[in-house]
Motif scaffolding. Structure first.
Motif, PDB file in Angstrom:
ATOM      1  N   ARG A   5       0.856  -1.186   0.000  1.00  0.00           N
ATOM      2  CA  ARG A   5       0.000   0.000   0.000  1.00  0.00           C
ATOM      3  C   ARG A   5       0.889   1.233   0.000  1.00  0.00           C
ATOM      4  NH1 ARG A   5      -5.481  -1.097   2.149  1.00  0.00           N
ATOM      5  NH2 ARG A   5      -5.974  -3.074   1.135  1.00  0.00           N
ATOM      6  N   THR A   6       0.357   2.328  -0.508  1.00  0.00           N
ATOM      7  CA  THR A   6       1.096   3.590  -0.545  1.00  0.00           C
ATOM      8  C   THR A   6       0.222   4.700   0.034  1.00  0.00           C
ATOM      9  OG1 THR A   6       0.292   4.102  -2.763  1.00  0.00           O
ATOM     10  CG2 THR A   6       2.384   2.907  -2.611  1.00  0.00           C
ATOM     11  N   TYR A   7       0.853   5.800   0.387  1.00  0.00           N
ATOM     12  CA  TYR A   7       0.154   6.990   0.859  1.00  0.00           C
ATOM     13  C   TYR A   7       1.151   8.136   0.815  1.00  0.00           C
ATOM     14  CZ  TYR A   7      -2.787  10.089   3.645  1.00  0.00           C
ATOM     15  OH  TYR A   7      -3.555  11.144   4.069  1.00  0.00           O
ATOM     16  N   ALA A   8       0.700   9.323   0.412  1.00  0.00           N
ATOM     17  CA  ALA A   8       1.614  10.464   0.340  1.00  0.00           C
ATOM     18  C   ALA A   8       0.869  11.774   0.579  1.00  0.00           C
ATOM     19  CB  ALA A   8       2.316  10.508  -1.018  1.00  0.00           C
ATOM     20  N   ALA A  16       6.148  10.564   1.412  1.00  0.00           N
ATOM     21  CA  ALA A  16       5.586   9.492   0.589  1.00  0.00           C
ATOM     22  C   ALA A  16       5.948   8.170   1.228  1.00  0.00           C
ATOM     23  CB  ALA A  16       6.124   9.570  -0.830  1.00  0.00           C
ATOM     24  N   GLY A  17       4.954   7.359   1.499  1.00  0.00           N
ATOM     25  CA  GLY A  17       5.219   6.104   2.187  1.00  0.00           C
ATOM     26  C   GLY A  17       4.701   4.908   1.444  1.00  0.00           C
ATOM     27  N   GLU A  18       5.266   3.771   1.822  1.00  0.00           N
ATOM     28  CA  GLU A  18       4.771   2.503   1.295  1.00  0.00           C
ATOM     29  C   GLU A  18       5.007   1.419   2.331  1.00  0.00           C
ATOM     30  OE1 GLU A  18       6.895   1.891  -2.378  1.00  0.00           O
ATOM     31  OE2 GLU A  18       8.492   0.799  -1.376  1.00  0.00           O
ATOM     32  N   THR A  19       4.186   0.401   2.230  1.00  0.00           N
ATOM     33  CA  THR A  19       4.369  -0.761   3.101  1.00  0.00           C
ATOM     34  C   THR A  19       5.374  -1.686   2.436  1.00  0.00           C
ATOM     35  OG1 THR A  19       2.642  -2.115   2.101  1.00  0.00           O
ATOM     36  CG2 THR A  19       1.964  -0.603   3.853  1.00  0.00           C
TER      37      THR A  19
END
Length: 160
Positions: A85-88, A151-154
């Protein structure tokens, strides 16, 4: 003390049987620990954690405005049979702060114990922080003294 063991009062304890019992208990404890290994968070749990951490981080540095640039929530295929999953988010500031990246790194470290995965240096206003227990990584960047990106990711997590 005879071959049977040590005498205490009127009882004789066979030391060999005491040691056998202690070893058996130890083996059972080790096997029990191996069979209940924590597999870590699911991709859904890791994705929620990622979103919460980035949102709280951006709020904590007192931005003028924050815009979500990647709302995440979707499985992205990776590896043989995994997903991530990602989120930014991007925040802007009315103040000029040359130390914003260092402040954000410090907050991730202090609030959730993230560790530096890819360090930053002079002329490279970017670093990646990782929290292994939550299977998340967050890349922080300050393209200017008035803007910050997170910006993140699992990790790539096997399905199911």
């Amino acid at each position: 003390m005879g071959a049977a063991g040590q005498t205490f009062g009127t009882e004789t304890i066979a030391m060999a049987s005491v040691w056998r019992c202690a070893i058996a208990v130890g083996v059972v404890a080790v096997l029990a620990g191996c069979s209940t290994a924590d597999r870590g968070p699911t991709v859904e749990q890791a994705g929620r954690t990622l979103q919460e951490h980035i949102t709280e981080l951006m709020e904590s540095v007192d931005p003028e405005e924050t815009v979500v640039t990647d709302s995440g929530g979707k499985d992205v295929a990776c590896g043989a049979d995994g997903v991530k999953r990602t989120y930014a988010a991007r925040s802007t500031f009315s103040r000029s702060d040359k130390h914003l990246l260092a402040e954000m790194v410090g907050r991730l470290s202090m609030m959730w114990s993230y560790k530096v995965d890819k360090p930053y240096g002079p002329g490279l206003p970017r670093t990646t922080m990782k929290l292994a227990s939550s299977r998340t990584s967050i890349t922080l960047e300050t393209p200017s003294d008035h803007e910050a990106l997170a910006a993140g990711e699992t990790d790539c997590i096997p399905r199911g």
